[in-house]
Design a protein around this motif. Structure first.
Motif, PDB file in Angstrom:
ATOM      1  N   VAL A  58      -1.348  -4.045  -5.493  1.00  0.00           N
ATOM      2  CA  VAL A  58      -0.419  -4.714  -6.414  1.00  0.00           C
ATOM      3  C   VAL A  58       0.984  -4.141  -6.258  1.00  0.00           C
ATOM      4  O   VAL A  58       1.186  -3.072  -5.665  1.00  0.00           O
ATOM      5  CB  VAL A  58      -0.879  -4.566  -7.888  1.00  0.00           C
ATOM      6  N   SER A  59       1.929  -4.847  -6.811  1.00  0.00           N
ATOM      7  CA  SER A  59       3.305  -4.355  -6.830  1.00  0.00           C
ATOM      8  C   SER A  59       3.341  -2.993  -7.537  1.00  0.00           C
ATOM      9  O   SER A  59       2.718  -2.813  -8.581  1.00  0.00           O
ATOM     10  CB  SER A  59       4.180  -5.367  -7.572  1.00  0.00           C
ATOM     11  N   GLY A  60       4.049  -2.052  -6.934  1.00  0.00           N
ATOM     12  CA  GLY A  60       4.137  -0.710  -7.501  1.00  0.00           C
ATOM     13  C   GLY A  60       3.078   0.235  -6.974  1.00  0.00           C
ATOM     14  O   GLY A  60       3.124   1.443  -7.249  1.00  0.00           O
ATOM     15  N   LYS A  63       3.157   0.151  -1.428  1.00  0.00           N
ATOM     16  CA  LYS A  63       2.904  -0.396  -0.078  1.00  0.00           C
ATOM     17  C   LYS A  63       4.066  -0.133   0.882  1.00  0.00           C
ATOM     18  O   LYS A  63       3.863   0.256   2.015  1.00  0.00           O
ATOM     19  CB  LYS A  63       2.653  -1.916  -0.168  1.00  0.00           C
ATOM     20  N   ASP A  82       7.284  -9.285   2.620  1.00  0.00           N
ATOM     21  CA  ASP A  82       8.282 -10.015   1.831  1.00  0.00           C
ATOM     22  C   ASP A  82       9.250 -10.775   2.731  1.00  0.00           C
ATOM     23  O   ASP A  82       9.848 -11.762   2.313  1.00  0.00           O
ATOM     24  CB  ASP A  82       9.060  -9.054   0.927  1.00  0.00           C
ATOM     25  N   LEU A 163       7.436   0.681 -11.385  1.00  0.00           N
ATOM     26  CA  LEU A 163       8.272  -0.522 -11.310  1.00  0.00           C
ATOM     27  C   LEU A 163       9.412  -0.448 -12.321  1.00  0.00           C
ATOM     28  O   LEU A 163      10.523  -0.904 -12.052  1.00  0.00           O
ATOM     29  CB  LEU A 163       7.426  -1.778 -11.548  1.00  0.00           C
ATOM     30  N   PHE A 171      11.449  -7.779  -7.577  1.00  0.00           N
ATOM     31  CA  PHE A 171      10.160  -7.929  -8.264  1.00  0.00           C
ATOM     32  C   PHE A 171      10.099  -6.931  -9.412  1.00  0.00           C
ATOM     33  O   PHE A 171      10.095  -5.723  -9.201  1.00  0.00           O
ATOM     34  CB  PHE A 171       9.017  -7.693  -7.271  1.00  0.00           C
ATOM     35  N   PRO A 197       0.505  12.039  -4.382  1.00  0.00           N
ATOM     36  CA  PRO A 197       1.794  12.099  -3.682  1.00  0.00           C
ATOM     37  C   PRO A 197       1.733  11.330  -2.358  1.00  0.00           C
ATOM     38  O   PRO A 197       0.665  11.238  -1.731  1.00  0.00           O
ATOM     39  CB  PRO A 197       1.989  13.599  -3.431  1.00  0.00           C
ATOM     40  N   VAL A 198       2.880  10.810  -1.952  1.00  0.00           N
ATOM     41  CA  VAL A 198       2.937   9.986  -0.736  1.00  0.00           C
ATOM     42  C   VAL A 198       2.380  10.742   0.472  1.00  0.00           C
ATOM     43  O   VAL A 198       1.605  10.186   1.269  1.00  0.00           O
ATOM     44  CB  VAL A 198       4.397   9.525  -0.472  1.00  0.00           C
TER      45      VAL A 198
HETATM   46  N1  LIG Z   1       2.716   7.881  -4.221  1.00  0.00           N
HETATM   47  C1  LIG Z   1       3.850   7.720  -4.909  1.00  0.00           C
HETATM   48  N2  LIG Z   1       4.247   8.663  -5.772  1.00  0.00           N
HETATM   49  C2  LIG Z   1       5.382   8.505  -6.495  1.00  0.00           C
HETATM   50  N3  LIG Z   1       6.208   7.428  -6.418  1.00  0.00           N
HETATM   51  C3  LIG Z   1       5.848   6.448  -5.572  1.00  0.00           C
HETATM   52  C4  LIG Z   1       4.670   6.532  -4.772  1.00  0.00           C
HETATM   53  N4  LIG Z   1       4.579   5.408  -4.032  1.00  0.00           N
HETATM   54  C5  LIG Z   1       5.643   4.655  -4.346  1.00  0.00           C
HETATM   55  N5  LIG Z   1       6.413   5.268  -5.268  1.00  0.00           N
HETATM   56  C6  LIG Z   1       7.632   4.728  -5.891  1.00  0.00           C
HETATM   57  O1  LIG Z   1       7.217   3.605  -6.661  1.00  0.00           O
HETATM   58  C7  LIG Z   1       8.128   2.531  -6.517  1.00  0.00           C
HETATM   59  C8  LIG Z   1       7.358   1.330  -5.960  1.00  0.00           C
HETATM   60  O2  LIG Z   1       6.977   1.625  -4.626  1.00  0.00           O
HETATM   61  P1  LIG Z   1       7.004   0.513  -3.516  1.00  0.00           P
HETATM   62  O3  LIG Z   1       8.258  -0.288  -3.597  1.00  0.00           O
HETATM   63  O4  LIG Z   1       6.695   1.181  -2.236  1.00  0.00           O
HETATM   64  O5  LIG Z   1       5.767  -0.377  -4.005  1.00  0.00           O
HETATM   65  P2  LIG Z   1       5.238  -1.751  -3.441  1.00  0.00           P
HETATM   66  O6  LIG Z   1       3.775  -1.746  -3.593  1.00  0.00           O
HETATM   67  O7  LIG Z   1       5.783  -1.957  -2.063  1.00  0.00           O
HETATM   68  O8  LIG Z   1       5.880  -2.795  -4.436  1.00  0.00           O
HETATM   69  P3  LIG Z   1       6.258  -4.336  -4.187  1.00  0.00           P
HETATM   70  O9  LIG Z   1       4.980  -5.051  -3.940  1.00  0.00           O
HETATM   71  O10 LIG Z   1       6.907  -4.757  -5.463  1.00  0.00           O
HETATM   72  O11 LIG Z   1       7.193  -4.387  -3.020  1.00  0.00           O
HETATM   73  C9  LIG Z   1       9.238   3.009  -5.605  1.00  0.00           C
HETATM   74  O12 LIG Z   1      10.325   3.410  -6.410  1.00  0.00           O
HETATM   75  C10 LIG Z   1       8.634   4.206  -4.890  1.00  0.00           C
HETATM   76  O13 LIG Z   1       9.596   5.180  -4.563  1.00  0.00           O
END
Ligand SMILES: Nc1ncnc2c1ncn2[C@@H]1O[C@H](COP(=O)(O)OP(=O)(O)OP(=O)(O)O)[C@@H](O)[C@H]1O
Ligand SMILES: O=C(O)[C@H](O)[C@@H](O)[C@H](O)[C@H](O)CO
Length: 215
Positions: A58-60, A63, A82, A163, A171, A197-198
């Motif tokens: 999901v968003s957040g 990914k 996207d 988010l 988004f 953590p990433v």
């Molecule tokens: N493992 C993590 N720990 C802490 N912060 C994170 C982590 N992964 C992502 N984030 C932060 O969370 C936010 C959302 O991450 P990201 O944009 O990569 O998500 P997404 O799944 O690609 O969302 P979308 O589908 O809306 O594009 C960003 O600000 C990112 O820096």
């Protein structure tokens, strides 16, 4: 040798991250090209071993963040799904309207065509793509073993907080509910706890993928 990916345009302050994507999609349409055509290059050689790793959730879930880091770790090209949305879809989401299945159809079609192209190349691709439903994943699984799904499993409150804290992205957090309703969690994907953590997530995925390649 595979070409390096075109650098993703960066959002300017306050544009919500939508304008660069819209400009790019419109430019490609005006040129008679498409994101899939631009991102799909001719076969580099006959050794067809390229993998496409779809980082989904999901968003957040993270990914884009994890996908970019994973691509760097693997020496792979990173692509954000996207970039394959129509301008209408991008505008819809930016206006706070979630996509429905009809909206997603052309997007999935373009992504499937791009994956077909990537599978004809030598370099791996990491694709950040929500792929929320089983039918979405089925549309993207263009090869039974060379398209791999990596599911970033994240608690709703963690995704929501991320988010809410994220700036300059089209988004917004109020659409997370529809993402969670649409999600059909995969039972056949590499699954990681995306609240970690990433660095930890990327290390786990690299290890999973390495183990997969040697079996
Ligand atoms: N493992 C993590 N720990 C802490 N912060 C994170 C982590 N992964 C992502 N984030 C932060 O969370 C936010 C959302 O991450 P990201 O944009 O990569 O998500 P997404 O799944 O690609 O969302 P979308 O589908 O809306 O594009 C960003 O600000 C990112 O820096
Ligand atoms: O299937 C969908 O509803 C879309 O792909 C969305 O997930 C957004 O594109 C993405 O989350 C924003 O980056």
């Amino acid at each position: 040798m595979c070409e390096a990916p075109a650098p993703r345009e960066h959002a300017s302050e306050g544009d919500g991250g939508l304008a660069p994507l819209q400009r790019r999609v419109r430019r490609l349409a005006a040129e008679g090209s498409s994101p899939s055509a631009e991102l799909t290059r001719p076969p580099a050689c006959a050794c067809l071993t390229a993998m496409v790793i779809v980082v989904m959730g999901v968003s957040g879930a993270g990914k884009t963040t994890v996908g970019q880091r994973l691509a760097a770790a693997l020496g792979a090209r990173f692509v954000d799904a996207d970039e394959f949305h129509t301008p209408a879809n991008l505008a819809r989401m930016a206006a706070g309207v979630p996509l429905d299945e009809a909206d997603r159809a052309p997007w999935l079609h373009a992504l499937a065509a791009a994956i077909d192209g990537w599978l004809q190349q030598t370099g791996d691709v990491v694709l950040a793509c929500s792929a929320l439903r089983a039918s979405h994943r089925q549309a993207l699984r263009r090869h039974p073993s060379r398209v791999v799904f990596a599911y970033l499993q994240v608690p709703a409150d963690v995704a929501r907080d991320r988010l809410l804290a994220r700036r300059d992205h089209f988004f917004k957090a109020d659409m997370l509910g529809s993402q969670l309703e649409t999600l059909e969690p995969p039972d056949d994907a590499l699954t990681v706890d995306a609240s970690q953590p990433v660095d930890t997530i990327v290390a786990e995925l690299v290890a999973h993928l390495a183990a997969r390649r040697t079996t």
